[in-house]
Scaffold this motif. Sequence first.
Motif, PDB file in Angstrom:
ATOM      1  N   ASN A 147       0.813  -1.217   0.000  1.00 26.18           N
ATOM      2  CA  ASN A 147       0.000   0.000   0.000  1.00 26.18           C
ATOM      3  C   ASN A 147       0.849   1.270   0.000  1.00 26.18           C
TER       4      ASN A 147
ATOM      5  N   ASP B 207      -1.190  14.351  -1.262  1.00 19.37           N
ATOM      6  CA  ASP B 207      -2.132  13.487  -1.995  1.00 19.37           C
ATOM      7  C   ASP B 207      -2.068  12.046  -1.492  1.00 19.37           C
ATOM      8  N   LEU B 208      -0.851  11.527  -1.320  1.00 17.91           N
ATOM      9  CA  LEU B 208      -0.698  10.151  -0.829  1.00 17.91           C
ATOM     10  C   LEU B 208      -1.249  10.007   0.575  1.00 17.91           C
TER      11      LEU B 208
ATOM     12  N   GLN C 124      -3.657  11.777   1.914  1.00 16.40           N
ATOM     13  CA  GLN C 124      -5.112  11.831   1.821  1.00 16.40           C
ATOM     14  C   GLN C 124      -5.696  10.505   1.322  1.00 16.40           C
ATOM     15  N   GLN C 125      -4.946   9.809   0.465  1.00 16.90           N
ATOM     16  CA  GLN C 125      -5.390   8.522  -0.076  1.00 16.90           C
ATOM     17  C   GLN C 125      -5.122   7.365   0.881  1.00 16.90           C
TER      18      GLN C 125
ATOM     19  N   ARG D 253      -2.173   6.162   1.479  1.00 16.82           N
ATOM     20  CA  ARG D 253      -1.064   5.381   0.926  1.00 16.82           C
ATOM     21  C   ARG D 253       0.246   5.871   1.530  1.00 16.82           C
TER      22      ARG D 253
END
Length: 159
Positions: A71, A95-96, A98-99, A101
């Motif tokens: 992940n 971004d990662l 928030q996802q 990941r």
Amino acid sequence: MIKVTLIALGRLKEKYLREAVSEYTKRLSRYCDLEIIELEPVKLPDSPSKSQIDAALLREAEMIIKKIPKNCDVYPLCVEGKQLSSEEFAEKVDDLSQQGRGIVFIIGSSYGLSETVKATAKMRFSLSKMTFPHQLFRVMLLEQVYRAFKINEGSTYHK
């Protein structure tokens, strides 16, 4: 909290570099779960042939790939990689996060990384077209990761 993994071939030898990594590790503990994995590079003779280098890179690739967490997006550091501004890098980290990941950075040995490792990449990444000692580069990368978190929180650190 985002998981950030740094896989590096080789150990830090200089005390001042170990201290710098320790400082950034402490600073980053507020923002991420940082794991630094040091792997021993394959030993090569003083003037290795291309086939010896390729074989060593493949053996190193096997060690590296086993250590990549699930992940996570993988960003090997390569001379041919994409360069980002600090703000663009901060946006990727955000971004990662928030996802949900994680992010994995890979610093190869003095001969670089195998195409096998590069093939696992979300994006091949470069901090500069210049060449730096791998040990110093580790500190520079951790500083940029720290800077990304500071940018994302709106801190004045980046000014």
